[in-house]
Scaffold this motif. Structure first.
Motif, short mmCIF file in Angstrom:
data_model
loop_
_atom_site.label_atom_id
_atom_site.label_comp_id
_atom_site.label_asym_id
_atom_site.label_seq_id
_atom_site.Cartn_x
_atom_site.Cartn_y
_atom_site.Cartn_z
N MET A 147 52.25 36.56 40.80
CA MET A 147 52.03 36.85 41.67
C MET A 147 52.78 36.17 42.05
O MET A 147 53.23 36.29 43.64
N THR A 260 42.49 40.14 38.61
CA THR A 260 43.08 40.98 38.06
C THR A 260 42.89 40.41 36.44
O THR A 260 43.28 40.69 35.29
N VAL A 263 39.93 41.50 34.89
CA VAL A 263 39.85 42.83 34.64
C VAL A 263 40.74 42.44 33.10
O VAL A 263 40.24 43.57 31.92
N ARG A 319 30.33 45.06 53.55
CA ARG A 319 30.32 45.49 55.19
C ARG A 319 29.11 45.38 55.96
O ARG A 319 28.42 45.68 55.79
N PRO A 376 36.90 50.70 41.04
CA PRO A 376 36.68 49.48 40.54
C PRO A 376 38.19 48.78 42.41
O PRO A 376 38.00 47.72 42.14
N PHE A 377 38.31 49.83 42.88
CA PHE A 377 39.61 49.04 43.74
C PHE A 377 38.89 49.14 45.21
O PHE A 377 39.36 48.86 46.55
N GLY A 378 37.74 49.58 45.26
CA GLY A 378 37.17 50.02 46.49
C GLY A 378 37.23 51.09 47.61
O GLY A 378 38.10 52.03 46.02
N ALA A 381 39.87 52.78 54.30
CA ALA A 381 40.71 52.42 54.90
C ALA A 381 40.58 50.46 54.38
O ALA A 381 41.16 49.74 54.45
N PHE A 389 50.04 47.73 42.27
CA PHE A 389 50.69 46.82 41.90
C PHE A 389 49.74 46.00 40.33
O PHE A 389 49.94 45.97 39.67
N GLU A 393 50.84 45.77 36.62
CA GLU A 393 50.83 44.87 36.41
C GLU A 393 50.30 44.39 34.71
O GLU A 393 50.44 43.78 34.02
N LEU A 394 48.67 45.95 34.69
CA LEU A 394 47.63 45.76 33.57
C LEU A 394 48.62 45.91 32.90
O LEU A 394 48.19 45.93 31.49
C1 HEM Z 1 42.68 44.94 38.61
C2 HEM Z 1 42.63 44.05 39.38
C3 HEM Z 1 42.29 44.35 41.18
C4 HEM Z 1 41.20 44.53 41.64
C5 HEM Z 1 39.79 45.29 40.64
C6 HEM Z 1 40.57 44.77 42.98
C7 HEM Z 1 39.87 44.82 43.47
C8 HEM Z 1 39.18 44.89 44.78
C9 HEM Z 1 38.94 45.28 45.64
C10 HEM Z 1 36.91 45.50 44.97
C11 HEM Z 1 39.23 45.02 47.28
C12 HEM Z 1 38.36 45.63 48.67
C13 HEM Z 1 37.79 46.65 48.89
C14 HEM Z 1 36.98 47.16 49.20
O1 HEM Z 1 36.25 46.63 50.29
O2 HEM Z 1 37.08 48.18 49.88
C15 HEM Z 1 40.22 45.04 47.21
C16 HEM Z 1 41.23 44.09 48.10
C17 HEM Z 1 42.09 44.39 48.56
N1 HEM Z 1 42.89 43.69 47.39
FE1 HEM Z 1 42.47 44.36 45.61
N2 HEM Z 1 41.72 43.84 43.15
C18 HEM Z 1 42.98 43.94 42.34
C19 HEM Z 1 44.04 42.90 42.68
C20 HEM Z 1 44.87 42.70 43.30
C21 HEM Z 1 46.13 42.80 43.71
C22 HEM Z 1 47.03 41.85 42.53
C23 HEM Z 1 47.22 42.23 45.14
C24 HEM Z 1 48.16 42.11 45.77
C25 HEM Z 1 48.79 42.06 45.44
C26 HEM Z 1 45.02 42.53 45.75
C27 HEM Z 1 44.83 42.73 46.72
C28 HEM Z 1 44.36 42.81 47.55
C29 HEM Z 1 43.89 42.20 48.80
C30 HEM Z 1 44.82 42.36 50.22
C31 HEM Z 1 42.77 43.09 49.59
C32 HEM Z 1 41.89 42.94 50.96
C33 HEM Z 1 42.35 45.00 51.62
C34 HEM Z 1 42.02 45.12 53.15
O3 HEM Z 1 41.09 44.28 53.19
O4 HEM Z 1 42.50 45.52 53.81
N3 HEM Z 1 44.22 43.04 45.07
N4 HEM Z 1 41.09 44.80 45.99
#
Ligand code: HEM
Length: 448
Positions: A147, A260, A263, A319, A376-378, A381, A389, A393-394
């Motif tokens: 990162m 990350t 995971v 939320r 898993p990533f939500g 919006a 990324f 990366e994984l």
């Molecule tokens: C496998 C790894 C990752 C997982 C499982 C993951 C999962 C999540 C989840 C569940 C959320 C919240 C989504 C929601 O509220 O619905 C989130 C938000 C976010 N993630 Fe990840 N994430 C990962 C890796 C990363 C990486 C590598 C970055 C940056 C390069 C990152 C940057 C962000 C940011 C900035 C948010 C906020 C988005 C917003 O509120 O608009 N995440 N992530």
């Protein structure tokens, strides 16, 4: 009002289980109450949903009514400035996202690939051969370095102080267990636990501010994410202020590395505990090579299945309801915290046949699962900004790792709470059985 059924029992006991055994808590609540229920955490409660139509309703709701930024403020407001995209809501959040998203798109990945592979090779070099060790700490340091090098460029003599400040921010502040315990957040000087966190946060802010000033004074080379943030502008020509850039840098460190690493550790476990999966990955790496991440389609399915099977965030996408609203047939009152039970969603048999079996093939058949089924990533919006990324990366890290070492797991880990996440117990104890010869086409062979 038709709220989802309430989970009975003392609130303190529910909180304890939420903190120590979130997966067990979710499974027992689902057995008793079904798809949606209300936990007695805070008032009027934590409303938990796991049916795809409910998940869709949450992810597509008016972002002023169900606010993600406000929901996160209690924890992350202590670490990040108010200009962080994580903490914004409504229109300001959407504008910021539009500006940030292009920096994480597929075509940018080439810029990060060589750094990710180099950091992975360095992490492999730190693994003892033939002696048991916990994988998680090595992988945590690896994903943090990935990162930081994506954000700030590779570490060198001039950037070393900035790197140290960011490493301390990541390990001593962003990963501090105190963030989850507001009652213990007392700044009693530099030697008190919370006092130390506060000072580390201030030092990180200062270090990033100085770096931004330094870079503003020279031509922008576009060589890393920080350069890209400094030069990005929206369709009206508006760009980020220095304070906004600083808050985004810290946000990416907070959001982008620890999760990350968890995971990745589960993913390694999923592979090395299943010889047939390991053999297919080895075969694919042999045929395609470790650098063609896009061509590693079986590995892609394994990554997705591992993220389905092992939920690092079993209850996520928080939320805050800012007014009375409805989710499907349920009323949700103003002030409620709404969450998606990602673990339960991922174990629904009508979406994932035989959900308790690890079957990567399910992700290689069309139609692929939808955005309200695998999350898993939500979603919506607020879907993870770093999703592309993180997936890249994984895959690149595991391709590099499995091309070079044969790992053996020493125990069957349990899923245990680690701060905000669920990780393998013991940090996944493994042993490097043997180092593999570099494959044809790998960077070492080419350098030779
Ligand atoms: C496998 C790894 C990752 C997982 C499982 C993951 C999962 C999540 C989840 C569940 C959320 C919240 C989504 C929601 O509220 O619905 C989130 C938000 C976010 N993630 Fe990840 N994430 C990962 C890796 C990363 C990486 C590598 C970055 C940056 C390069 C990152 C940057 C962000 C940011 C900035 C948010 C906020 C988005 C917003 O509120 O608009 N995440 N992530």
């Amino acid at each position: 009002m038709a709220w989802p059924p309430t989970v009975h029992g003392p609130a303190a006991y529910q909180k304890l289980r939420f903190l120590t055994s979130p997966i067990g808590l979710l499974e027992s609540c689902a057995r008793r109450h079904g798809d949606a229920f209300r936990l007695l955490l805070g008032r009027p409660g934590l409303f938990v949903f796991s049916r795809p139509d409910h998940v869709k309703a949450i992810y597509t709701a008016d972002t002023e009514v169900l606010r993600a930024g406000e929901a996160k403020r209690a924890i992350f407001g202590r670490l990040l400035g108010g200009a962080s995209s994580l903490l914004l809501d409504g229109e300001p959040h959407l504008r910021r996202r539009k500006l940030l998203l292009p920096q994480f798109k597929g075509e940018r990945m080439a810029m990060y690939a060589s750094r990710i592979a180099a950091e992975t090779r360095a992490a492999i070099a730190r693994m003892p051969v033939g002696q048991p060790f916990a994988l998680l700490p090595i992988v945590q340091s690896l994903t943090l370095r990935v990162m930081l090098s994506a954000l700030l460029g590779p570490e060198d003599a001039s950037s070393a102080p900035l790197w140290r400040a960011m490493e301390r921010f990541a390990t001593d502040a962003a990963s501090s267990r105190l963030l989850m315990a507001p009652a213990l957040q007392w700044d009693l000087g530099p030697y008190s636990p919370w006092g130390r966190v506060q000072r580390v946060v201030r030092a990180a802010n200062g270090a990033v501010e100085s770096e931004i000033q330094r870079r503003r004074a020279r031509p922008n080379e576009g060589r890393d994410l920080l350069d890209l943030l400094l030069s990005s502008s929206d369709e009206h020509g508006a760009s980020l202020t220095d304070a906004e850039v600083k808050d985004e840098v810290l946000t990416l460190v907070v959001a982008g590395h620890e999760i990350t690493s968890m995971v990745l550790t589960w993913l390694v476990h999923a592979v090395i505990s299943r010889p047939e999966v390991q053999a297919r990955i080895d075969g694919e790496l042999e045929a395609i090579g470790e650098h063609d991440v896009g061509g590693l389609t079986y590995l892609d399915s394994v990554v997705r299945e591992s993220m389905r099977f092992h939920s690092v965030v079993p209850i996520g996408s928080a939320r805050l309801a800012t007014e009375d609203t409805r989710i499907g047939e349920h009323d949700v009152p103003r002030g409620a915290m709404v969450n998606v039970a990602i673990h339960l969603l991922h174990r629904r048999p009508e979406i994932f046949e035989r959900p308790d079996e690890f079957r990567p093939e399910r992700f290689s058949v069309e139609p692929r699962v939808g955005p309200y089924e695998w999350a898993p990533f939500g979603g919506g919006a607020r879907r993870c900004l770093g999703m592309s990324f993180a997936l890249f990366e994984l895959k690149l890290i595991t391709a590099t790792l499995f091309s070079r070492v044969a790992l053996v797991g020493l125990e069957r880990p349990r899923a245990v709470r680690r701060g905000a996440f669920v990780a393998p117990s013991g940090g996944l104890r493994v042993v490097v059985k043997r180092l593999r010869a570099a494959r044809p086409g790998s960077s070492e062979r080419r350098a030779a």
